[in-house]
Design a protein around this motif. Structure first.
Motif, short mmCIF file in Angstrom:
data_model
loop_
_atom_site.label_atom_id
_atom_site.label_comp_id
_atom_site.label_asym_id
_atom_site.label_seq_id
_atom_site.Cartn_x
_atom_site.Cartn_y
_atom_site.Cartn_z
N TRP A 13 45.02 29.43 58.84
CA TRP A 13 44.64 29.77 57.47
C TRP A 13 45.02 31.20 57.15
N GLN A 14 44.74 32.09 58.07
CA GLN A 14 45.05 33.51 57.84
C GLN A 14 46.56 33.69 57.66
N SER A 15 47.32 33.06 58.51
CA SER A 15 48.77 33.18 58.43
C SER A 15 49.34 32.56 57.16
N ASP A 16 48.88 31.36 56.82
CA ASP A 16 49.42 30.64 55.67
C ASP A 16 48.96 31.20 54.33
N HIS A 17 47.80 31.82 54.31
CA HIS A 17 47.20 32.20 53.02
C HIS A 17 46.89 33.69 52.90
N ILE A 18 47.51 34.51 53.72
CA ILE A 18 47.21 35.95 53.67
C ILE A 18 47.57 36.55 52.31
N GLY A 19 48.62 36.06 51.69
CA GLY A 19 49.01 36.56 50.36
C GLY A 19 47.92 36.33 49.33
N LEU A 20 47.34 35.15 49.33
CA LEU A 20 46.25 34.82 48.41
C LEU A 20 45.06 35.73 48.66
N ILE A 21 44.72 35.90 49.93
CA ILE A 21 43.58 36.75 50.30
C ILE A 21 43.82 38.19 49.88
N LEU A 22 45.00 38.72 50.17
CA LEU A 22 45.31 40.11 49.82
C LEU A 22 45.34 40.32 48.31
N LYS A 23 45.79 39.33 47.57
CA LYS A 23 45.82 39.43 46.11
C LYS A 23 44.40 39.62 45.57
N ILE A 24 43.46 38.85 46.09
CA ILE A 24 42.07 38.98 45.65
C ILE A 24 41.49 40.33 46.08
N VAL A 25 41.76 40.72 47.31
CA VAL A 25 41.25 41.99 47.83
C VAL A 25 41.76 43.15 46.97
N ARG A 26 43.04 43.15 46.66
CA ARG A 26 43.62 44.23 45.84
C ARG A 26 43.06 44.24 44.43
N ALA A 27 42.70 43.07 43.93
CA ALA A 27 42.17 42.99 42.56
C ALA A 27 40.75 43.55 42.48
N TYR A 28 40.01 43.50 43.58
CA TYR A 28 38.60 43.90 43.53
C TYR A 28 38.29 45.22 44.21
N ALA A 29 39.19 45.74 45.00
CA ALA A 29 38.95 47.02 45.68
C ALA A 29 40.12 47.95 45.37
N VAL A 30 39.81 49.17 44.99
CA VAL A 30 40.84 50.11 44.55
C VAL A 30 41.44 50.88 45.72
N SER A 31 40.61 51.55 46.48
CA SER A 31 41.14 52.41 47.55
C SER A 31 41.54 51.58 48.76
N PHE A 32 42.42 52.13 49.58
CA PHE A 32 42.86 51.44 50.78
C PHE A 32 41.69 51.22 51.75
N VAL A 33 40.80 52.18 51.82
CA VAL A 33 39.64 52.04 52.69
C VAL A 33 38.77 50.88 52.23
N ASP A 34 38.51 50.81 50.92
CA ASP A 34 37.71 49.71 50.38
C ASP A 34 38.43 48.38 50.55
N GLN A 35 39.75 48.38 50.36
CA GLN A 35 40.51 47.15 50.55
C GLN A 35 40.40 46.66 51.99
N ASP A 36 40.47 47.59 52.93
CA ASP A 36 40.34 47.22 54.34
C ASP A 36 38.95 46.66 54.62
N ASP A 37 37.92 47.31 54.08
CA ASP A 37 36.54 46.83 54.27
C ASP A 37 36.37 45.43 53.68
N LEU A 38 36.87 45.25 52.46
CA LEU A 38 36.73 43.95 51.80
C LEU A 38 37.53 42.88 52.55
N LEU A 39 38.72 43.21 53.01
CA LEU A 39 39.53 42.25 53.77
C LEU A 39 38.77 41.79 55.01
N GLN A 40 38.17 42.73 55.72
CA GLN A 40 37.41 42.36 56.92
C GLN A 40 36.24 41.45 56.56
N GLU A 41 35.59 41.73 55.44
CA GLU A 41 34.45 40.91 55.03
C GLU A 41 34.92 39.50 54.62
N VAL A 42 36.04 39.43 53.91
CA VAL A 42 36.59 38.13 53.53
C VAL A 42 36.93 37.32 54.77
#
Length: 174
Positions: A13-42
Motif C-alpha cells: 500500500w505504501q509503495s503503490d499509494h505514496i503519491g496519494l498520501i503525500l498529496k494529502i499530507v502536503r495539503a494539510y501541513a505547511v512546513s516540512f517538519v509538520d509534513q513529516d509528523d503528519l506523514l508518520q501519523e498517517v
C-alpha cells in the motif's frame, strides 16, 4: 491477520499509494517538519487500520479515507495546541507595544502567568487544559476523565475563553 501478511500489505500500500498520501499530507501541513509528523501519523494509522479493511472498498479509497481523516484530526489538534501559544505571543506583542524593554517580563514570566491562570481553573478544567497542552486528543482526555468526547470539546472551548480572559487581564495590567 498474521503480522507477516499485515506487513506485506502495508508495504505494498505504501509503495503503490505514496503519491496519494503525500498529496494529502502536503495539503494539510505547511512546513516540512509538520509534513513529516503528519506523514508518520498517517502511516501509523494506515498500519492500524489494516485489520479493519475488509475489501468492500477499493484499497485506494480506504487509504484516502484513512489519510484524509488523519490529516483533518491532525490539523484540528494542531490548531488547538497552538491557540494558547498564540495567546502568549499576542500577550507578548501587546507588552512590546506598551512597555519599554527594561520593564518587559521574560518568556519565563509569561509562561508562569499561564500556569497561574491554569491553577485558577477548577481541578477538572485545569486537568483538561494540561492534557490539551500535552497534545492528548479528545478521546484520550475523555477516557482519562470519564466524560464524553463531545463534553471534552465543550469544556475546552470554555476553558480557552476563560484562560484568554485571565491572561488578557494580566497582560493589560503590565
Amino acid at each position: 491477520m498474521p503480522s507477516g501478511e499485515q506487513e506485506s500489505l502495508f508495504l505494498r500500500w505504501q509503495s503503490d499509494h505514496i503519491g496519494l498520501i503525500l498529496k494529502i499530507v502536503r495539503a494539510y501541513a505547511v512546513s516540512f517538519v509538520d509534513q513529516d509528523d503528519l506523514l508518520q501519523e498517517v502511516l501509523s494509522n494506515l498500519w492500524s487500520s489494516i485489520p479493519r479493511f475488509q475489501g468492500a472498498a477499493k484499497e485506494s479509497t480506504w487509504i484516502y479515507r484513512v489519510a484524509l481523516n488523519t490529516a483533518l484530526a491532525w490539523r484540528r489538534d494542531e490548531t488547538r495546541r497552538r491557540q494558547l501559544h498564540l495567546l502568549m505571543i499576542e500577550c507578548d506583542v501587546s507588552l512590546n507595544a506598551t512597555v519599554d524593554s527594561s520593564m518587559k517580563p521574560s518568556r519565563h514570566e509569561l509562561i508562569e502567568k499561564m500556569y497561574v491562570a491554569i491553577r485558577q481553573l477548577s481541578k477538572i478544567d485545569a486537568a483538561l487544559a494540561l492534557m490539551h497542552l500535552d497534545g492528548l486528543n479528545y478521546h484520550e482526555m475523555s477516557e482519562v476523565l470519564g466524560i464524553s468526547e463531545n463534553y471534552v470539546g465543550v469544556k475546552l472551548c470554555r476553558i480557552r475563553k476563560e484562560l484568554f480572559e485571565l491572561l488578557k487581564d494580566d497582560c493589560d495590567e503590565l
